[in-house]
Each structure stands twice: as C-alpha cells, then as structure tokens.
Design a protein around this motif. Structure first.
Motif, PDB file in Angstrom:
ATOM      1  N   ILE A  83      -5.202   2.153  -6.025  1.00  0.00           N
ATOM      2  CA  ILE A  83      -4.668   1.628  -4.768  1.00  0.00           C
ATOM      3  C   ILE A  83      -5.107   0.185  -4.502  1.00  0.00           C
ATOM      4  N   TRP A  87     -12.151   1.185  -3.831  1.00  0.00           N
ATOM      5  CA  TRP A  87     -11.872   2.471  -4.487  1.00  0.00           C
ATOM      6  C   TRP A  87     -13.119   3.351  -4.523  1.00  0.00           C
ATOM      7  N   THR A 115      -2.711  -3.158  -4.815  1.00  0.00           N
ATOM      8  CA  THR A 115      -2.525  -3.890  -3.560  1.00  0.00           C
ATOM      9  C   THR A 115      -2.819  -5.372  -3.738  1.00  0.00           C
ATOM     10  N   CYS A 142      -7.840   7.034  -6.191  1.00  0.00           N
ATOM     11  CA  CYS A 142      -8.541   5.990  -5.425  1.00  0.00           C
ATOM     12  C   CYS A 142      -8.500   4.628  -6.121  1.00  0.00           C
ATOM     13  N   GLY A 146      -4.563   6.007   2.212  1.00  0.00           N
ATOM     14  CA  GLY A 146      -4.770   6.851   1.043  1.00  0.00           C
ATOM     15  C   GLY A 146      -5.230   8.250   1.405  1.00  0.00           C
ATOM     16  N   THR A 167       2.645   2.417  -3.164  1.00  0.00           N
ATOM     17  CA  THR A 167       1.671   2.776  -4.199  1.00  0.00           C
ATOM     18  C   THR A 167       1.074   4.145  -3.933  1.00  0.00           C
ATOM     19  N   VAL A 168       0.642   4.374  -2.700  1.00  0.00           N
ATOM     20  CA  VAL A 168       0.037   5.659  -2.338  1.00  0.00           C
ATOM     21  C   VAL A 168       1.050   6.790  -2.519  1.00  0.00           C
ATOM     22  N   MET A 225       0.798  -1.230   0.000  1.00  0.00           N
ATOM     23  CA  MET A 225       0.000   0.000   0.000  1.00  0.00           C
ATOM     24  C   MET A 225       0.830   1.279   0.000  1.00  0.00           C
ATOM     25  N   GLU A 274      -6.480   0.594   3.456  1.00  0.00           N
ATOM     26  CA  GLU A 274      -6.280   1.303   2.191  1.00  0.00           C
ATOM     27  C   GLU A 274      -6.884   2.698   2.238  1.00  0.00           C
TER      28      GLU A 274
END
Length: 418
Positions: free
Chosen positions: A174, A262, A178, A171, A379, A150-151, A147, A375
């Motif tokens: 992610i 998301w 993941t 959104c 995020g 990526t974020v 996570m 997440e």
C-alpha cells in the motif's frame, strides 16, 4: 473484480523481509523485548551516555539515523520530557552534523541536502513548498488518486482464498504503490523503485524523464507540485526548485513513505488480531479505528529512536552533554513513560488520546504523518469490511515483533470466511 496489482509476491517478500541484509544492519535479528530495559534506564535517569543499542546490551555495530559516527560521543534520552524538549529545540539539538561542523562530509548518502538535514529558515522555506500536499485536508486527494484502488485490488486478490499473510501481501504494497503512484510511476515499476532506497542515484534515473515531462506538462501528482512550487530567497527573489532539489525531495519521501507505514500497519493489525474482543469492537464501531491506530503508534512505534546533533554544551535533564555529541531520542521509551500515561505497557484503545512522539515533534515532525494515518485507516478498514470473521490462523505461528531500530512483525497469517 479489480486486477491484482502487478507485484511479484516472492520479490515482495525479499524486499520487505525484516531480516534481509539491509535491515540486519539496523538490528533486524533482535528478537527480545527492549521495553523492560528502557523502563529500568528511564527510572535511573532521563538521559544516559551511550547509544540505545549499546545500553540494551547489543555489541554489534549498528547503522541508523545518527549511527555509527564512532568519533562522536553518544547519549540517549529516555523520558517523555527530555525527548519532547530535544525535538522542539532545533537550535541546540540540530538535525545535521553540519550545525556542529560546517565542513563535515559524513552522514546518509543522498540525503545531505534534504529536509531531513536542513535547519532553521532554510528548512521552513523548503518544507513550506510541499507541506500543502500533506495536510489533513489533502488526505482525500491521496485516497482517491492512489490508495483506494490499491487497497481494493489487494483485497480482491485474497478474497476467495480464505487465508492470507497480511504483512507482506497486504500491508507492504500500500505505501510503496501510493508514493510511487504520486510520482507518476506505474504500478509495474513500483518494486523496481523500492529497490533503489539504498541507492538514491538509481532512484534519480526513474525520476529524470518524469520531472522533464512534468516541466512540459504538469499533471495531478506530487512531482508536478514540486515542479511548480516557488520560494522566495533571502534577497526577495522568487525561485523554482532545481531538478536536483526535486530529486532530493522525492528520494526522502520514497524512503520514508515506503519504509515505515507498512510496518506500523502490521503492528496495529497484529495487536488487534491478538485481542479478538478489541478487533470485534473496532469492526462494530469504526470510530474506534482512529484510537486503535494512535494507540499502536504510542505503544510500539516502528522506528523507536532518532538522532540529533548537539550544537552547544548543555546540562540536560541531569546529564552534561558537550557540544559535538549525538543525542538519540528514544521515542519508544518516551511513549511509555508512566509520568504521562497510566499502564503504559498495555495496548488500550480506550485510553484518553494524548499526542505521542511516534511521528516526532517540533519543526521536523513527520511530513507524511497524515498520509500514513490515511493509509492505515483505509487499509485496515477494508479488511474489516470485506473479510468476514477475520482471525489469526491457529495453525501458524502468531505474529511476533522483532528488530531494534526498525521494528515490525515478520508475518500476520490469517483466516477468514471466503
């Protein structure tokens, strides 16, 4: 600065468009607010004959969990008490049509032998194999491995632009990165895998070499967990999952993991951005982020209805439901039941926390709910940390919910101080 994740922006928009050809079958063109009708129906009775969309006046033949099944009688539960009871009683309200008719061969292609449809001891046995990877204590494993990087990369990609569209550009990537990352699939193939959600056989083609490799040399990922998992059957013999069983687990996790979180993150962000004073409070006091997310889940769950197959005749909250029916659990309506929450239509992050039905309840409560919460927390927290003066773009249309069985917001156009 981190590199931008290898995701094509235009392709992302196509795959995560809430009005694309696939989502249209679930009511993607529905733009009304369904809650006033649900309130009226709940006040009239806890349970009504008919499907949720029929009772909302939608005449289209929609497809979703428990739909269309035209040969089965349909009922919908609207009250908190009825929905909660149906979730908890997996004997009368079964997760699969085979509980009513063992020879039934319909259902969701690719999911007939998955956790989604298993019941009783079989469901408990198989769920226990993967459950340890999804408990709250394991959240940091997901954050560290997949996570956080990526974020960070997604924020880096927009940091200097001063504006962004957060729903698809932030959104949506992610959860898909993941879950595919946890399978050992590289980022540049993440969208190829996401495209297979409606075609499990294509998904399996990605998994075949990965499962084979993990059987030879396990790694620190979810496929390795499944490869090494063992269960004891009714005769006391110890077994490991077959390749087909692993494919079934992975296919379900991909569909659930990349298809809902998301949208819920987008709903949460839109709710906060449309209430600047609440957004400022959460930015200044991060202990409020958890109740902001939980309130979003209660107030507008992205999938507001799921189904159960009725295995016994039952008089249920004032309505007789015969065996062989389908009961739709309208958790969206249940989550705004005034018998459980004061001012249920308000988005209020300060209300006392009570469990909602956004992740279901009972034996089939959502396996990935703690990962989904992580997440959303990571995020949204990153946006508040790194995008000063984050606000809605005043020159763009504001976020607006749409969809029926899959609800979300199309776009979240924002500005911030670069």
């Amino acid at each position: 600065m981190s590199e931008r994740p290898g995701l094509d922006r235009e392709r992302m928009r196509e795959l995560f468009d809430l009005r694309n050809s696939i989502v249209m079958f679930t009511g993607g063109n529905y733009t009304d607010d369904p809650y006033p009708i649900w309130h009226d129906l709940r006040e009239q009775a806890a349970v009504h004959p008919g499907t949720p969309h029929e009772l909302n006046g939608i005449e289209d033949d929609l497809f979703f969990h428990g739909l269309p099944f035209p040969e089965w009688p349909h009922f919908t539960a609207f009250s908190w008490a009825a929905c909660d009871e149906a979730y908890r009683d997996d004997v009368v309200f079964a997760s699969s049509a085979t509980a009513v008719d063992p020879e039934y061969e319909g259902g969701l292609r690719g999911y007939e032998s998955s956790l989604l449809t298993m019941g009783g001891a079989e469901h408990r046995r198989y769920r226990s194999l993967v459950q340890p990877s999804f408990v709250p204590a394991k959240a940091q494993w997901w954050i560290t491995n997949w996570m956080q990087a990526t974020v960070d990369a997604l924020v880096d990609a927009i940091l200097e632009e001063g504006r962004a569209e957060l729903n698809v550009d932030f959104c949506a990537p992610i959860p898909v990165i993941t879950i595919t990352g946890s399978f050992g699939i590289p980022v540049h193939q993440a969208l190829d895998v996401r495209e297979t959600v409606s075609d499990p056989q294509k998904m399996i083609e990605f998994l075949v070499p990965i499962v084979e490799a993990r059987r030879n040399q396990p790694a620190d990922d979810l496929i390795s967990v499944l490869v090494e998992a063992e269960y004891t059957d009714e005769d006391g013999e110890i077994h490991r999952l077959s390749d087909d069983e692993i494919y079934s687990f992975a296919t379900l996790l991909l569909a659930a993991g990349s298809g809902t979180t998301w949208k819920q993150m987008g709903i949460t962000l839109a709710a906060l951005l449309q209430r600047p004073e609440v957004l400022a409070a959460v930015r200044d006091d991060r202990s409020l982020l958890k109740p902001a997310i939980e309130e979003s889940l209660r107030w507008m769950p992205t999938d507001p209805a799921f189904a159960r197959w009725v295995a016994e005749d039952i008089d249920f909250h004032g309505t007789h439901i015969p065996r062989g029916s389908i009961l739709h659990i309208n958790l969206g309506a249940a989550n705004r039941d005034p018998s459980r929450w004061d001012r249920p239509d308000e988005y209020d992050i300060y209300r006392p926390l009570k469990p909602s039905l956004a992740f279901g309840s009972g034996p089939h409560v959502c396996l990935g709910m703690h990962v989904a919460r992580a997440e959303m927390t990571i995020g949204i927290g990153a946006l508040l940390d790194r995008l000063p003066n984050l606000r809605l773009d005043p020159d763009a249309d504001p976020p607006r919910p749409l969809g029926f069985y899959e609800r979300g917001v199309m776009e979240i156009p924002v500005m911030f101080d670069a």
